[in-house]
Design a protein around this motif. Structure first.
Motif, PDB file in Angstrom:
ATOM      1  N   LEU A   1      -7.046   7.137  12.535  1.00  0.00           N
ATOM      2  CA  LEU A   1      -7.497   7.779  11.291  1.00  0.00           C
ATOM      3  C   LEU A   1      -7.157   6.903  10.093  1.00  0.00           C
ATOM      4  CD1 LEU A   1      -6.577  11.564  11.744  1.00  0.00           C
ATOM      5  CD2 LEU A   1      -8.836  10.532  11.812  1.00  0.00           C
ATOM      6  N   ASP A   2      -5.946   6.329  10.121  1.00  0.00           N
ATOM      7  CA  ASP A   2      -5.558   5.438   9.030  1.00  0.00           C
ATOM      8  C   ASP A   2      -6.465   4.214   8.981  1.00  0.00           C
ATOM      9  OD1 ASP A   2      -3.558   6.862   7.883  1.00  0.00           O
ATOM     10  OD2 ASP A   2      -1.952   5.984   9.090  1.00  0.00           O
ATOM     11  N   ALA A   3      -6.760   3.678  10.168  1.00  0.00           N
ATOM     12  CA  ALA A   3      -7.612   2.487  10.213  1.00  0.00           C
ATOM     13  C   ALA A   3      -8.996   2.787   9.657  1.00  0.00           C
ATOM     14  CB  ALA A   3      -7.718   1.968  11.645  1.00  0.00           C
ATOM     15  N   ARG A   4      -9.389   4.076   9.719  1.00  0.00           N
ATOM     16  CA  ARG A   4     -10.714   4.438   9.215  1.00  0.00           C
ATOM     17  C   ARG A   4     -10.605   4.971   7.789  1.00  0.00           C
ATOM     18  NH1 ARG A   4     -13.075   5.952  14.210  1.00  0.00           N
ATOM     19  NH2 ARG A   4     -14.963   6.747  13.269  1.00  0.00           N
ATOM     20  N   CYS A   5      -9.468   4.705   7.155  1.00  0.00           N
ATOM     21  CA  CYS A   5      -9.276   5.039   5.736  1.00  0.00           C
ATOM     22  C   CYS A   5      -9.362   6.529   5.433  1.00  0.00           C
ATOM     23  CB  CYS A   5     -10.267   4.276   4.860  1.00  0.00           C
ATOM     24  SG  CYS A   5     -10.012   2.513   4.925  1.00  0.00           S
ATOM     25  N   TYR A   6      -8.870   7.363   6.359  1.00  0.00           N
ATOM     26  CA  TYR A   6      -8.862   8.791   6.095  1.00  0.00           C
ATOM     27  C   TYR A   6      -7.985   9.071   4.879  1.00  0.00           C
ATOM     28  CZ  TYR A   6      -8.588  13.787   6.841  1.00  0.00           C
ATOM     29  OH  TYR A   6      -8.675  15.138   6.679  1.00  0.00           O
ATOM     30  N   ASN A   7      -8.447   9.929   3.969  1.00  0.00           N
ATOM     31  CA  ASN A   7      -7.722  10.239   2.737  1.00  0.00           C
ATOM     32  C   ASN A   7      -7.788   9.144   1.678  1.00  0.00           C
ATOM     33  OD1 ASN A   7      -6.877  12.790   2.962  1.00  0.00           O
ATOM     34  ND2 ASN A   7      -4.923  12.296   3.944  1.00  0.00           N
ATOM     35  N   ALA A   8      -8.715   8.188   1.836  1.00  0.00           N
ATOM     36  CA  ALA A   8      -8.780   7.091   0.872  1.00  0.00           C
ATOM     37  C   ALA A   8      -9.166   7.615  -0.508  1.00  0.00           C
ATOM     38  CB  ALA A   8      -9.787   6.043   1.328  1.00  0.00           C
ATOM     39  N   THR A   9     -10.046   8.594  -0.554  1.00  0.00           N
ATOM     40  CA  THR A   9     -10.489   9.100  -1.843  1.00  0.00           C
ATOM     41  C   THR A   9     -10.691  10.614  -1.758  1.00  0.00           C
ATOM     42  OG1 THR A   9     -12.482   9.285  -3.200  1.00  0.00           O
ATOM     43  CG2 THR A   9     -12.735   8.186  -1.102  1.00  0.00           C
TER      44      THR A   9
ATOM     45  N   ASN B   1     -12.972  12.048  -3.181  1.00  0.00           N
ATOM     46  CA  ASN B   1     -14.420  12.264  -3.246  1.00  0.00           C
ATOM     47  C   ASN B   1     -15.096  11.839  -1.962  1.00  0.00           C
ATOM     48  OD1 ASN B   1     -14.117  13.033  -5.994  1.00  0.00           O
ATOM     49  ND2 ASN B   1     -13.963  10.842  -6.467  1.00  0.00           N
ATOM     50  N   ARG B   2     -14.645  12.442  -0.871  1.00  0.00           N
ATOM     51  CA  ARG B   2     -15.216  12.135   0.422  1.00  0.00           C
ATOM     52  C   ARG B   2     -16.686  12.549   0.423  1.00  0.00           C
ATOM     53  NH1 ARG B   2     -15.656  13.889   5.611  1.00  0.00           N
ATOM     54  NH2 ARG B   2     -14.967  12.322   7.089  1.00  0.00           N
TER      55      ARG B   2
END
Lengths: 278, 284, 270
Positions: free
Chosen positions: C222-230, C232-233
């Motif tokens: 999930l981290d590698a897929r940038c979960y929670n990056a923004t 404004n998903r």
């Protein structure tokens, strides 16, 4: 003109738990150029996977610095930028899929980055086409073979448009056919799309076509160079507890018996060498 | 005759949209003392076949006799069957469950009616046999061990009840080169002194060439060939079945194209010997 | 176990399958409300007909639909039996000790049984005709207004989708572990209750260990897929209603109207 994508400068990292400390990597330095196909070789616990996690900011160095396109991975404001630039595919194909439908899984990364709807659709199309899985778009990943699942995992990373693709032992759990599928896919990506690829593996024969090979043992880089340079250094191979490809091992035995041939890397090269014996 | 399979067929999820014919009319016999490899592409029916031998899938069509136990009987003696035919699945370390190595290895023997002391003795023997020191690991949690060690303990858990036949499903999958080498030499050492017959399911043709005397080739649920490794790799079209050639065989074949005829070797050791003999002849 | 590998979804090309999941969820809720509004036998008949027509239109074999009742049949029978034996009002037909069977009791119990059956069948029809993913999307979309009260709708949807995604993996895993322990002589169907419960440990412990390992790896993925990056998903898929959905709304509304009319005696017109 080559351009450095990743540079690792005197990096050390130690895993700490309440009971003990284990060295991950110690005092490592290396750099990776844009468009390179690089292999990290080593046995379990050699530090190769620790290094990979340092490259995309999963781990931050205790000492030293890692730069991705000039950005320090320790810069917290840039964490997600770095992760989207350095995409990572893991070992177990079953544990990195989040959705029950393939296209949804691939869309997950760009959705997290807030990419526009139309652009996501374009990226999903492109990523699936790149790994040659377009006809599986609306199916469930559950019934795919291991190799196909890993290609989907690669597509899911590609949809984030990374600069670097890391495969962290992504072939270890696959059958020979699946390994070949995955390797062919990343080789093609490297050749056709100029994608920088870091292949982490303990199979030496997967590293044969790499531009550069780095061999790790006990947290240190013990040898770096072209596959030919590395595979001919039998001392380093032995120290790293690696298994030479059959052709190289046979060639080595011949050399040690005093027969003058060049050390072969592939079955074909060995056959050539034997042929040239006069 | 240790194992006899006659006209075995099997269909998964019969009468549902997911119906799949996994085995079609498979027949073969395995005699005492053989090393049999089962090969075939993913989904060719290898796993379904070996699960039948152990009574883990109920026999529906055909006849199977293992160690004189008739599996087509109404209530076959599954305990006796499973005690006699040890089975190691892929990634067997994931099945470890007990709090100590000793009790995990003793699980099988106790289930098969060994007394507490017998089971402990069996566990000691088995753990030592897989190259670990029983006294130093017996009280440790299996979860603390390294990947290769866990797999050895899982193997000890099967060896402990002294099966006559051992079935291994991809025994080296996921191990690093050092672990792989150790595992292969362990399996080679078991054959003969301890286990009379080893059946190995594998995708790795190099390993099949190295260790099997006989190969069963599965294709789309059918037993396509029942043959020897040299026959399979040197006479039959292996690649058409979605299988690869062992490197040793590829090298011999490549040389043959260049009119250099070597003996039809299978193991790496034999290949080196053949190459040395050839090169020595040249140099002399 | 492999039969249900992908939820309960039964693939077919039908009117019901093609409906927007939100339509199916809302119609399901309306149907459940209707079932509880039922009083007369006519209204039960209406519910029955609505259900049967929906099943026919869904092109799912009756057998597959009825199979879903099997799992809860025991509960239905128990409920019916308890209601029959302990309902004491009305004309007594049979009595012994504290147990009585009355005419009212029989009627009440049979209505209860019908309600439970209708509930099970209607919800099954939704899960049989909708992929779990679609169902999650539908639910997420229906719950969107809850964002106003800071309810984490997205996260809940992701959790559901991941849970659904891992159900087949865990079922396969249980299968594998069971086989491996059986091969070591374990038996899961002999002995008393305590012995049987204890026999489950060799399955449950490896399953938990594996669940933790999977969770660990999944967290990294999930981290590698940038979960929670923004915050404004975005979402790739947008659910859209079509003419089909409008037809379904109208039919459902008509059905609800009939039930209400039957309950009120057509507002005294009959």
């Amino acid at each position: 003109m080559s351009e450095t994508v990743i540079s690792v400068e005197n990096v050390s990292y130690t895993y700490k738990s309440s009971q003990n400390e284990t060295v991950g990597v110690k005092n490592l330095s290396l750099s990776i150029e844009k468009g390179d196909f690089v292999a990290f070789l080593g046995h379990n616990g050699s530090g190769k996977s620790t290094l990979a996690k340092l490259l995309n900011g999963f781990l931050l160095p205790d000492e030293g610095k890692v730069f991705v396109e000039g950005t320090d991975t320790a810069d917290e404001a840039k964490t997600y930028e770095i992760r989207s630039k350095v995409g990572m595919v893991f070992q177990n194909p079953d544990n990195q899929m989040v959705a029950s439908v393939i296209e949804d899984d691939i869309a997950f990364g760009p959705e997290n980055l807030g990419v526009e709807r139309e652009e996501i659709v374009r990226r999903v199309d492109w990523a699936l086409e790149t790994v040659k899985m377009s006809e599986y778009r609306t199916r469930t990943p559950f019934k795919l073979s291991g190799g196909q699942k890993q290609r989907i995992a690669i597509a899911a990373i590609l949809a984030m448009m990374p600069e670097v693709l890391i495969l962290d032992e992504s072939t270890a759990m696959l059958d020979p056919e699946g390994r070949k599928e995955v390797l062919d896919t990343v080789k093609r990506l490297n050749k056709e799309k100029n994608m920088t690829v870091i292949l982490i593996t303990h199979y030496m024969d997967e590293a044969l076509e790499a531009d550069k090979v780095f061999v790790f043992s006990e947290g240190s880089l013990i040898k770096g160079g072209t596959p030919r340079e590395v595979f001919s250094d039998f001392g380093a191979v032995e120290k790293a507890k690696l298994l030479l490809p059959v052709a190289t091992a046979a060639g080595k035995a011949l050399v040690e018996a005093g027969i003058k041939i060049n050390v072969p890397l592939t079955d074909e090269e060995l056959a050539e060498e034997i042929c040239s014996l006069k | 005759m240790l194992v006899e399979v006659k006209n075995l067929s099997y269909v998964y999820s019969e009468k549902t949209p997911f119906e799949k014919q996994a085995l079609k009319d498979v027949s073969f016999v395995v005699d005492e003392g053989q090393s049999v490899g089962i090969v075939g592409a993913t989904g060719s029916g290898k796993s379904t076949l070996v699960q039948h031998l152990n009574g883990l899938i109920r026999l529906k069509n055909g006849k199977i006799t293992v160690l004189d136990i008739d599996l087509s009987a109404k209530k076959p003696d599954l305990k006796a069957l499973r005690k006699g035919i040890g089975m190691l699945f892929q990634y067997p370390e994931y099945q470890l469950f007990a709090d100590t190595v000793a009790s995990d290895v003793m699980f099988g023997p106790l289930n098969f009616g060994f007394s507490k002391t017998e089971a402990e003795e069996a566990a000691r023997r088995a753990v030592n046999m897989v190259g670990m020191d029983y006294d130093s690991v017996k009280d440790r949690s299996p979860l603390e061990l390294s990947g290769g060690q866990k797999r050895r303990i899982a193997i000890a858990g099967v060896l402990a009840y002294r099966p006559k036949i051992l079935i291994l499903d991809e025994p080296t999958a996921g191990l690093d080169p050092a672990g792989k080498r150790e595992m292969l030499s362990l399996i080679a050492s078991l054959k003969g002194e301890e286990i009379s017959t080893v059946i190995t399911v594998s995708h790795n043709m190099d390993e099949i060439a190295e260790f099997s005397q006989r190969v069963l080739v599965m294709n789309n649920g059918k037993l396509l060939y029942d043959t020897t490794p040299s026959e399979l790799f040197y006479r039959l079209d292996v690649e058409a079945l979605g299988l690869s050639l062992p490197h040793t065989v590829r090298i011999v074949r490549l040389l043959k194209e260049k009119n250099i005829i070597l003996p039809e070797v299978l193991t790496e050791k034999d290949l080196v010997a053949a190459l040395l003999a050839y090169a020595g002849g040249r140099n002399a | 176990m492999r039969d249900v590998a992908f939820g309960q979804f039964y693939p077919a090309d039908s009117f019901v399958h093609k409906l927007d999941p939100r339509t199916k969820l809302l119609a399901g809720i309306v149907y459940i409300v209707a079932v509880f509004l039922c009083t007369s036998y006519y209204s039960y008949l209406a519910c029955f007909l609505f259900l049967v027509i929906s099943i026919i239109v869904s092109r799912i074999p009756i057998r597959s639909v009825l199979k879903t009742v099997k799992a809860v049949l025991f509960i239905i029978i128990i409920t019916v039996v308890i209601n029959i034996l302990f309902y004491s009002d009305g004309k007594v037909l049979w009595s012994w000790w504290k147990l009585t069977i009355t005419e009212q009791g029989l009627i009440f119990a049979s209505k209860m049984a019908m309600r439970l059956l209708f509930l099970v069948l209607s919800t099954s029809l939704i899960t049989l005709t909708t992929t779990p993913m679609n169902l999650t999307d539908g639910l997420e979309s229906l719950l969107t207004p809850l964002k106003w009260i800071k309810f984490p709708v997205h996260d809940v949807a992701i959790i559901m989708s991941i849970a659904l995604r891992f159900i087949p993996s865990f079922m396969e895993e249980i299968d594998k572990i069971m086989m491996a322990q059986k091969a070591r002589g374990a038996s899961f169907d002999t002995g008393g209750l305590i012995k049987r419960a204890k026999a489950l440990l060799p399955i449950l412990i490896p399953l938990f260990v594996s669940a933790f390992r999977r969770a660990d790896e999944l967290a990294m993925a999930l981290d590698a897929r940038c979960y929670n990056a923004t915050p404004n998903r975005t979402k790739m898929k947008k659910l859209t209603f079509t003419g089909r959905d409008v037809v379904a709304w109208v039919l459902t509304a008509a059905f609800l109207a009939i039930i209400i009319m039957l309950r009120t005696g057509f507002f005294g017109l009959l």
